[in-house]
Scaffold this active site. Sequence first.
Site, short mmCIF file in Angstrom:
data_model
loop_
_atom_site.label_atom_id
_atom_site.label_comp_id
_atom_site.label_asym_id
_atom_site.label_seq_id
_atom_site.Cartn_x
_atom_site.Cartn_y
_atom_site.Cartn_z
N GLY A 71 37.39 29.61 42.90
CA GLY A 71 38.38 30.22 43.79
C GLY A 71 37.96 31.62 44.20
N CYS A 324 43.68 36.78 33.76
CA CYS A 324 42.61 37.74 33.98
C CYS A 324 43.00 39.14 33.53
CB CYS A 324 42.20 37.73 35.45
SG CYS A 324 41.85 36.07 36.00
N1 PLP Z 1 43.37 33.11 42.98
C1 PLP Z 1 44.41 32.84 42.18
C2 PLP Z 1 45.80 32.93 42.73
C3 PLP Z 1 44.21 32.49 40.84
O1 PLP Z 1 45.26 32.22 40.05
C4 PLP Z 1 42.88 32.42 40.36
C5 PLP Z 1 42.62 32.12 38.93
O2 PLP Z 1 43.42 32.40 38.07
C6 PLP Z 1 41.83 32.69 41.25
C7 PLP Z 1 42.11 33.03 42.55
C8 PLP Z 1 40.41 32.62 40.81
O3 PLP Z 1 39.96 31.29 40.70
P1 PLP Z 1 38.64 30.96 39.88
O4 PLP Z 1 38.96 31.14 38.44
O5 PLP Z 1 38.30 29.57 40.25
O6 PLP Z 1 37.61 31.93 40.37
#
Ligand code: PLP
Length: 385
Positions: A71, A324
Site C-alpha cells: 500500500g 505503525c
Molecule cells: N494506508 C493505510 C490506510 C493503512 O492502514 C496502511 C497499513 O496499515 C497502509 C496505507 C500501508 O500499507 P502497506 O503496509 O501495505 O504498505
Amino acid sequence: MKVIYVDNNATTKVAPEVLQEMLHYFSEFYGNPSSMHSFGGQVGLKLKEARAKIANLIGAEPDEILFTSCGTESDSTAIRAAIMSNPDKKHIITSRVEHPAVKNLCEYLSKNGYRVTFVPVDREGRLDLEFLYRNLSDDTAIVSIMWANNETGVIFPIEEIVQVVKERGIVFHTDAVQAVGKVPVDVRKVEVDMLSISGHKIHAPKGVGALYIRKGTKYSPFLIGGHQEKGRRGGTENVASIIGLGKAGELAIDNIGKESVRVKHLRDKLENEILKRIPNSMVNGDTENRLPNTTSISFEFVEGEAILLMMDEFGICASSGSACTSGSLEPSHVLRSMGVPFTAAHGSIRFSLSVYNTEEEIDYIVEKLPPIIARLRELSPFWKA
Ligand code: PLP
C-alpha cells in the site's frame, strides 16, 4: 493458548484458499511472466487473470491496475506521479489523519519545494470539507484523501469530494487500503483518478499491493527499469503474491455481501458490551459512517500499552493507535487531530475484526477486559472510582 486476533487493520491472516492458489507458483510454475517461452507465458496468463480479478473488485478495467509491493508503494507512486507529471504545480492537499504512507511523504515534500495543506477533522474525525474546498487552487497538483481511516474506521465522503476536486481539473488520489474488501468501492461510481490497495489487509500476503490508475491520468513511473506492467513499474512481478491478491479479491467480493453483516454484528456487540461494562469508556470517531469491522475505544486514566500487554496474557491481540505508531508512547496523530483529551487518547485501543472472528471470541474479550481495566485503574494515581 488460543490467539484471539482482533488486529486486522494491522494485517490479516492469509486465507487458506489464497495460499492454496499461490503455492504452485513457487516451485512448479516458476517461469518469468515476461518470457517468450510458454513455460513463462502460462504464468503471464495467471497474472492477467489476477489483474482482471482486482479490477473487478473495484469496477475498473484490467489495464487500469498496476501491481506494486504494498500500500505504501501505491500511495507514493500516485502522489509522485501527480507531481512529476504536473511540474508547474507546487501545492498538495491531504488530511491530517492520513496513514504515515501519505502523511510522511507529504511532510517530506513540504520540506522539498511543495506547499502542503493538511485538512483538519472535527471531534468525530470528520473532514472539514469547507476548508478543503477553500484551499483548492490552480497550483494544486493533487488532492489525496483516504477512503477510510485505519484507526477509527471513519469513512470519508469521497464521492462528494471527488466531484468538487475534478470540477477544478485537479488529480484526485485515495488511499483505500482499509476500505477495499470491507465496503463497496466502485470507481465507475466514485470517479477517483488513482486508488491504493494493499494485499495484507484483505487476506492476501504481505508485500503486494495494487494501484488503480484511471485511463487518461497523467502518469510517471516511480520504479524505472524494465518494461513490466506496460512500462509503468520496472521489476519482475511478485507472481505468487499477485495471484494470491487476485484470489483474495475474488473472496472479498463475496464477503462484502454476506460476511460484513456478521462482522458488523460482532463489532457492535463487542463495542456495546464494553461500553456497558466499563465506566469511563468511549468510542472515538463518527459511528454512522464507519467500517463494519473497526472500533476505537478510549479507556480514561489508563495506558493503552498496559492494556495491550495485559490482554496479550490472555491471547488477545489488538492495537493501540495505528500499527505503525505502536512502540511510541505519544498518542496517535489521528486522535490528537480529533482533539481527543489526553487522558482518553492515551488509553485508546483499536479492535479490528475479520471474517475469521467468532461470537465466542467476542464473549471472551468482553469477559476478560473489564477486570483488566479495573486492575490498571487501581494502579493509576489519576483514577477516582
Ligand atoms: N494506508 C493505510 C490506510 C493503512 O492502514 C496502511 C497499513 O496499515 C497502509 C496505507 C500501508 O500499507 P502497506 O503496509 O501495505 O504498505
